[in-house]
Write a protein that holds these residues in place. Structure first.
Motif, PDB file in Angstrom:
ATOM      1  N   ARG A 275       0.829  -1.205   0.000  1.00 19.42           N
ATOM      2  CA  ARG A 275       0.000   0.000   0.000  1.00 19.42           C
ATOM      3  C   ARG A 275       0.868   1.262   0.000  1.00 19.42           C
ATOM      4  N   TYR A 279       0.747   4.084  -2.849  1.00 20.14           N
ATOM      5  CA  TYR A 279       0.555   5.500  -2.536  1.00 20.14           C
ATOM      6  C   TYR A 279       1.661   6.330  -3.170  1.00 20.14           C
ATOM      7  N   LYS A 327     -12.101   6.555  -4.918  1.00 20.48           N
ATOM      8  CA  LYS A 327     -10.852   6.331  -4.213  1.00 20.48           C
ATOM      9  C   LYS A 327     -10.143   5.147  -4.834  1.00 20.48           C
ATOM     10  N   GLY A 328      -9.169   5.460  -5.660  1.00 23.39           N
ATOM     11  CA  GLY A 328      -8.460   4.431  -6.407  1.00 23.39           C
ATOM     12  C   GLY A 328      -7.768   3.441  -5.520  1.00 23.39           C
ATOM     13  N   ILE A 329      -7.241   3.949  -4.414  1.00 21.18           N
ATOM     14  CA  ILE A 329      -6.409   3.079  -3.576  1.00 21.18           C
ATOM     15  C   ILE A 329      -7.208   1.907  -3.012  1.00 21.18           C
ATOM     16  N   PHE A 330      -8.491   2.129  -2.736  1.00 23.68           N
ATOM     17  CA  PHE A 330      -9.335   1.045  -2.219  1.00 23.68           C
ATOM     18  C   PHE A 330      -9.347  -0.127  -3.205  1.00 23.68           C
ATOM     19  N   HIS A 331      -9.602   0.214  -4.442  1.00 22.13           N
ATOM     20  CA  HIS A 331      -9.767  -0.828  -5.454  1.00 22.13           C
ATOM     21  C   HIS A 331      -8.436  -1.475  -5.803  1.00 22.13           C
ATOM     22  N   GLU A 333      -5.903  -1.772  -3.779  1.00 20.50           N
ATOM     23  CA  GLU A 333      -5.509  -2.664  -2.701  1.00 20.50           C
ATOM     24  C   GLU A 333      -6.385  -3.921  -2.692  1.00 20.50           C
ATOM     25  N   ALA A 334      -7.646  -3.717  -3.033  1.00 21.49           N
ATOM     26  CA  ALA A 334      -8.534  -4.873  -3.102  1.00 21.49           C
ATOM     27  C   ALA A 334      -8.022  -5.871  -4.138  1.00 21.49           C
TER      28      ALA A 334
ATOM     29  N   PHE B 631      -9.792   1.892   7.009  1.00 22.62           N
ATOM     30  CA  PHE B 631      -8.902   1.443   5.935  1.00 22.62           C
ATOM     31  C   PHE B 631      -7.441   1.606   6.326  1.00 22.62           C
ATOM     32  N   LEU B 651     -11.758  -5.886   1.894  1.00 20.98           N
ATOM     33  CA  LEU B 651     -11.410  -4.922   0.856  1.00 20.98           C
ATOM     34  C   LEU B 651     -12.509  -4.812  -0.184  1.00 20.98           C
ATOM     35  N   PHE B 654     -14.658  -2.406   1.116  1.00 23.30           N
ATOM     36  CA  PHE B 654     -14.134  -1.047   0.957  1.00 23.30           C
ATOM     37  C   PHE B 654     -14.476  -0.507  -0.420  1.00 23.30           C
ATOM     38  N   SER B 655     -14.244  -1.346  -1.409  1.00 25.78           N
ATOM     39  CA  SER B 655     -14.482  -0.836  -2.759  1.00 25.78           C
ATOM     40  C   SER B 655     -15.970  -0.646  -2.993  1.00 25.78           C
ATOM     41  N   ASP B 658     -16.930   2.615  -1.539  1.00 27.47           N
ATOM     42  CA  ASP B 658     -16.522   3.717  -2.405  1.00 27.47           C
ATOM     43  C   ASP B 658     -17.522   3.902  -3.539  1.00 27.47           C
ATOM     44  N   VAL B 704      -1.068  12.130   0.681  1.00 20.68           N
ATOM     45  CA  VAL B 704      -0.869  11.714  -0.706  1.00 20.68           C
ATOM     46  C   VAL B 704      -1.483  12.732  -1.652  1.00 20.68           C
TER      47      VAL B 704
END
Lengths: 355, 950
Positions: A275, A279, A327-331, A333-334, B631, B651, B654-655, B658, B704
């Protein structure tokens, strides 16, 4: 005197190095005196923009190369003021609507419509229409594309649109059907090698075939990248050597390392580290689609054949979600977690199978 | 009395002297009705001394002290009836003592203070023979009250009567001897025997004899012998006692009967009507604490409040504090301090005699009794409570008038003209401007729109102000918090509250048990108000209240918003046995859903946990930030998840969150909002552990985005300066992804570390190329100073930051000297290009200008020669004069000057055009020219181009 990429860029349709047939077709198109809206698409570094520039020169003559930059201020319906940079000559205007982010619709509505509505100032010019070039159409929001539809039809008498995008998949069908699609495919490896050698010859260097092939391989048939790599090789060691390693952009190296980290260990702790790296990539303005693509490529190449399909499917699923979500990071990381899970299970199963 | 340092007991006494006093006063006021039949306090007081001297010879001696109490009390009580109650009153006294320690003296002092007769009681005590001050009483007491005089006369009459009876019944003990003794105990001049001096209100000083203990005993014996015969009372003591007991019994019976009737009425089927009758009075009002001791809030808070209010006595009632009464201790102890909570309340008064803090801010969650406390304490301290709450107009103007009205005026009409005490309830909802007004007003900075100036002193606040709020940390209250004494209300103890609820339930005949009440307390989180309301509700249903009823009822559950961190903690931590409530809530839930008998599951059952997390998350509501927090923290939890399936699931949620959020925001589809909270339940089940989670605030995402913005800005800056011919071929993303990383590798050619003059031709070419590339991409090197004091050359815009990852340094870099060299070359090249541009645009411009000017600026010679047609064309072709050659001249007067020869023929002036041309050309070609005596001080000029210098 400047970068090889800029210095040896062909200026007219006649001197293009590859897709010569297409070039001549374009030439004929211009000769007709009129042409429809164009949708030029193809991978990055294939020469779309070069081709469009050549086409414009064919249309209006060399004076189209006298470019000026203008900053147009646009007020959104919510009262926010935006500055959009345009590059224009007397005959055409070029805009990247995605510069305005979520307000790209306003750019289309105000700027493009304005440009399209006004007639060509100089009636002595060769054409009675002007050209609006829109770049990066694939990142245009759906709203903006819908706003474009009617404009394209209504002002066809005064203006032609040339849309440039990487792929047609994100261009709505309504737009696609209004344009003449021009696909600019990436040059073949041989074509790139010959171009590289030609450039080197002009520079007074000899390019070993071995190195040229390596460059082509690493650049993934991206001509711009290949030329840049070639020049960086030249800076590294002046008489170009066979065993030289072309330099990759740093983010690609970083992404490759990230993929290796994922392959190395599958645990929550490792996920945390990944992660951090993701980032870092996002910090450097690397588009999330590129990260997905790069990761997938690296991961798949190290996977067992049986896993490949599953991994690609997951990547596609989460990449799609990136576009839907915020939120790109969620996907991202998923996807990584999913891969870790699949990979770990596979490894464990194979270990069990061994006994 | 002579001790220098007070014992701890005394200290306590001193510290809380005020409160004690108040308590007693209140005891008198509030407990009077029920106690009246048994033991009126006034009598009790008198009997205290009587107790020491057993049965008295002359009971009337107590009457003077009776006179110090309100008249009516004496009136409705037969003096003779005091004896039977002596025992009961003393027993009551003992209980009081048990509760409040030794308060005898306080009581006395209080009485003294009240009546202004400082001396009397102590005199009584000392002498053991209170007779003496009867006369003095009559003399000294300013008998402005007719009633009082009447009373005294009555007492006198009674006394005489008693005396007579005494004499008739038994002729022992002459009054004469008594009188003699009396005169010996009290003088107005300084006596010879040991004495205590006492000064009355009017300034009369009397000296009272101090007798030895032996004498006292003797005297007591003597007196008791005299009264032994019991002739004092008309009836026998035993008969009186019997009568009294009968009376008491009767009364008891009546009470019991009434209660039984009430119970019967309640139990009767038409009980609803009786229940309905008291709905008009909410229980919260009905069972409001009526005495200080009944307050359920924490004792320390109550005391602090009372203490603070008593500090106002000086300015409000113009009454010295206890300090004046106990001057000795006061000297040493008037600066004692209490530290109830962080803030220190000192007893020091300011120049207006006000306490240090002019306001008290009571804060705490609803239903703890803040308002009740404020009202109670203010009433106790003798104030009239003026309440301003959220339902009143609280604009700054209205607020100001209210403040002024409350603090500077008092009720003229009405029966009790007591000073006001302002209670500002629910102040956290008031507009910030109003609070500003309040603070200005309180601090005396308020000028009051000219009105305040008139009186000068009018702006000074002279009444206590109590503010009440739920959340002391509302931004609007920030200044208020600094200026007020902040009292945080701790939650009420569950046991205490439950006990009180039990009492109330008993009074209302609700059948319940302690367990149920405790559960009720827990459910409402010790909110007294909601407890009572819930109880009231159960009462209206008219059935016994059991534990299960309380759990099943959906009412009474409070919706309390918790902080971010506590919500995250709930998500990440499995609560161990949080108490009966959640446990039983699960049971209830299962009962409702499965309709199976409620089996008491363990508290950590999934359903209860989910329920809990859901309710907490939903009450918080900021799902986005909560999700971000989860998260960024979930990977730090101790996850025992070898297959990583839990991670994947989490996760996935999470997505999904979102996506949901994006959908809600983009299409304003808020109907989807409730679904956001379910993800937290999943995360709780997946990630929660038993250990205490270490949670960090999620700021990575923000960092970030800041970095991303910074990188974007750098690239934008770069692109802004790029020439359009280059820019047209690379968009921003292409620049970042492909061009810049490699560009950084390209702009580091090999240069030997030697002077520029010694460069080989290849190096020169490289340098030239490098400079042109850098100009094309709007790059240059700038000198920067590092914090260590070294100078470094960095790229400007600093794209290295954009390109390099993880602080990795580029493999190759130019030396500092080379970078400087390159930077200089870039500057030079830019100048060169600029000049070239200027030169290339020049030929067009001057031509146009001169074309337009030539018509009006023609030389007169040309004008002259304009006659000669051949000249004009030649002249036009001649190169135009540059600016510096031109001179201002007057417009030529067009006059035909024709030179004629002697014969009158016109002479042709032949001005050879070639010479003119040559002249001007020579002038133009020379680089150096000068004007002579033409007003220029820098006469010699030369054109120098940048190109010539470089």
């Amino acid at each position: 005197m400047s970068l090889w990429v800029d210095r040896y860029r062909p200026k007219s349709l006649g001197v293009l190095d590859y897709h010569k047939e297409q070039a001549s077709q374009l030439k004929n198109l211009v000769k007709q005196g009129d042409f429809p809206h164009l949708l030029v698409y193809g991978p990055s570094g294939a020469g779309k923009k070069t081709r469009v520039t050549c086409l414009l020169r064919e249309l209006y003559g060399p004076s189209v190369e006298k470019l000026r930059m203008e900053s147009v201020s646009i007020t959104t319906p919510s009262g926010k003021k935006l500055d959009v940079k345009t590059i224009s000559s007397n005959y055409h205007i070029e805009v990247n609507p995605s510069d305005a982010g979520i307000y790209d619709r306003c750019v289309v509505m105000e700027l493009v419509k304005n440009a399209a509505q006004t007639h060509q100032l100089d009636p002595s010019g060769q054409r009675d229409f002007k050209v609006v070039v829109l770049t990066e159409v694939d990142s245009l929001s759906v709203d903006a594309q819908h706003a474009l539809r009617r404009t394209m039809e209504k002002y066809v008498a005064t203006c032609r649109l040339i849309l440039i995008s990487n792929s047609t998949s994100r261009v709505i069908p309504a737009i696609r059907s209004r344009c003449l699609g021009v696909r600019v495919a990436a040059p073949t490896s041989d074509q790139i090698v010959s171009i590289l050698q030609m450039v080197c010859k002009k520079e007074g260097l000899t390019l070993p075939l071995e190195l040229a092939k390596k460059i082509v391989d690493k650049s993934e048939r991206n001509l711009r990248l290949a030329l840049l790599m070639c020049e960086s090789c030249k800076v590294q060691e002046t008489p170009l050597q066979d065993k030289q390693e072309p330099i990759l952009p740093q983010w690609q190296v970083f992404l490759r390392e990230t993929a290796r980290t994922i392959m190395h260990e599958q645990s929550p702790k490792q996920l945390m580290e990944v992660r951090g790296r993701l980032y870092e990539l996002l910090c450097h303005n690397i588009p999330i689609q590129m990260i997905f693509k790069g990761l997938l490529k690296e991961l798949v190449s190290n996977c067992d054949m049986r896993l490949k399909a599953a991994v690609v499917e997951e990547a596609a699923f989460f990449e799609h979600r990136v576009h839907q979500g915020n939120k790109g990071i969620f996907h991202l990381e998923a996807f990584v977690a999913k891969f870790m899970c699949i990979y770990k299970k596979f490894m464990e199963d194979s270990v069990i199978d061994m006994f | 009395m002579d001790e220098d340092y007070p014992t701890p007991d005394e200290e306590f006494e001193m510290m809380y002297a005020d409160e004690m006093e108040m308590l007693n006063e209140m005891e008198d006021d509030f407990d009077e009705p029920p106690l009246k039949p048994s033991a009126p306090p006034t009598v009790r007081r008198s009997l205290n001394f009587a107790g020491s001297s057993a049965s008295q010879k002359d009971i009337i001696s107590s009457t003077p002290s009776v006179s110090s109490t309100p008249a009516e009390k004496v009136d409705d009580l037969p003096i003779t009836s005091t004896a039977p109650y002596a025992s009961s009153s003393s027993s009551r006294k003992r209980t009081l003592d048990d509760i409040f320690g030794d308060i005898d003296d306080i009581e006395l002092e209080e009485a003294n203070e009240k009546d202004g007769h400082l001396s009397k009681k102590s005199c009584q005590k000392l002498s053991g023979d209170p007779l003496f001050f009867l006369d003095e009483d009559i003399n000294a007491e300013p008998s402005d009250h007719v009633k009082e005089i009447e009373l005294i006369e009555k007492i006198n009459a009674l006394r005489k009567k008693a005396f007579l009876e005494c004499h008739q019944g038994q002729a022992t003990g002459s009054p004469a001897s008594l009188k003699l003794k009396e005169s010996n105990t009290l003088t107005k001049g300084v006596p010879k025997w040991p004495f205590v001096s006492v000064t009355s209100e009017l300034g009369d000083r009397v000296y009272i004899r101090v007798r030895s203990d032996d004498y006292l005993d003797e005297e007591i014996e003597r007196v008791s012998h005299k009264t032994d015969s019991g002739g004092l009372l008309k009836n026998q003591f035993s008969t009186l006692k019997d009568e009294a007991l009968k009376l008491l019994e009767k009364r008891q019976e009546a009470i019991v009967a009434a209660q039984e009737a009430e119970i019967a009425a309640l139990m009767a089927p038409d009980g609803e009507t009786s229940a309905g009758t008291d709905t008009d009075n909410l229980w919260v009002v009905k069972y409001k604490p009526s005495a200080y001791a009944e307050l359920l809030s924490e004792e320390s808070v109550n005391r602090t409040m009372l203490h603070w209010l008593k500090l106002w006595d000086k300015v409000v009632f113009n009454r010295e504090r206890k300090v004046a009464v106990k001057p000795k201790e006061a000297k040493k102890e008037n600066r004692f301090q209490k530290k109830p909570f962080g803030q220190v309340m000192t007893d020091e008064l300011d120049e207006h005699g006000r306490p240090q803090y002019k306001m008290v801010l009571l804060c705490g969650p609803p239903g703890l009794g803040k308002t009740t406390l404020a009202h109670m304490v203010a009433k106790l301290a003798g104030y009239n409570v003026v309440e301003v709450n959220a339902s009143d107009d609280r604009t700054p103007e209205a607020f100001h008038t209210q403040l002024q009205a409350a603090t500077q005026m008092k009720a003229v009409m009405g029966k009790d003209p007591r000073p006001n005490c302002l209670v500002l309830d629910e102040i956290d909802g008031a507009p910030a401007a109003s609070i500003e007004t309040l603070i200005k007003f309180v601090l005396g900075k308020d000028v009051g729109k000219g009105r305040g100036k008139k009186k000068g002193n009018a702006g000074v606040l002279k009444r206590p102000v109590i503010c009440i709020c739920n959340d002391a940390y509302v931004p609007a209250l920030r200044t208020l918090r600094q200026n007020a004494f902040v009292l945080h209300f701790p939650p009420t103890g569950s046991e205490r509250l439950a006990f009180r609820l039990m009492t109330i339930a008993r009074k209302q005949n609700i059948k319940t048990d302690m367990g149920a009440m405790l559960a009720l307390c827990e459910k409402t989180q010790n909110d007294i108000r909601s407890c009572l309301s819930l109880l009231h509700y159960f009462k209206s249903q008219n059935k016994p209240v059991r534990l299960s009823d309380i759990h099943q009822s959906s009412v009474g559950q409070k919706d309390v918003q918790k902080g971010l961190f506590s919500v995250w903690q709930e998500v990440f931590q499995i609560r161990r046995s949080t108490g009966a409530f959640t446990e039983a809530a699960t049971a209830a839930a299962t009962k409702n859903t499965n309709s199976t008998p409620a089996v008491k599951r363990a508290d950590t059952s999934i359903a209860s946990r989910i329920q809990r997390v859901l309710s907490i998350v939903q009450s918080h509501g900021d799902y986005n930030r909560l999700a971000q927090g989860v998260f960024e923290n979930y990977l730090n939890m101790k996850l025992r998840d070898s297959s990583l399936n839990g991670l994947v699931k989490g996760l996935d949620w999470f997505s999904t969150t979102d996506l949901l959020n994006t959908e809600i925001l983009s299409s304003q589809n808020y109907i989807l909002m409730p679904y956001m909270s379910y993800a937290f339940a999943v995360w709780h089940v997946l990630f929660a552990g038993l250990s205490w989670p270490k949670i960090q605030y999620p700021n990575t995402a923000y960092e970030v985005s800041v970095k991303e913005g910074h990188a974007k800005q750098t690239v934008a800056e770069l692109m802004k300066g790029m020439p359009p011919s280059i820019k047209v071929n690379c968009s921003e993303s292409q620049l970042v992804n492909e061009v810049l990383p490699l560009l950084l590798e390209i702009i580091v050619p090999n240069f030997r570390p030697v002077s520029q003059q010694l460069y080989s031709s290849q190096e020169k070419k490289d340098l030239c190329n490098l400079v042109s590339i850098m100009i094309d991409y709007n790059l240059t090197y700038v000198q920067e100073r590092t914090p260590e004091g070294n100078y470094v050359c960095n790229l400007d815009p600093n794209i290295e930051e954009v390109v390099h990852f993880g602080g990795s340094k580029p493999s190759r870099a130019l030396t500092y000297g080379t970078k400087q060299l390159v930077a200089r070359e870039i500057d030079v090249e830019k100048m060169r290009r600029f000049e070239m541009m200027a030169l290339s645009s020049q030929p067009n411009e001057p031509k146009d200008k001169i074309k337009s000017k030539s018509s009006e600026n023609q030389l007169p010679s040309v004008d002259i020669s304009s006659n000669g047609n051949s000249d004009t064309t030649g002249n036009k072709k001649s190169p135009p004069l540059p600016n510096h050659l031109r001179k201002l001249r007057a417009k030529p007067v067009l006059k035909e000057i024709q030179t004629k020869d002697f014969f009158g023929r016109i002479v042709e002036i032949s001005l050879s055009p070639s010479t003119v041309k040559a002249n001007t050309e020579a002038q133009l070609k020379g680089d150096v020219w000068f004007h002579f005596k033409e007003g220029f001080n820098n006469a010699v000029r030369k054109t120098i181009r940048i190109g010539d210098l470089l």
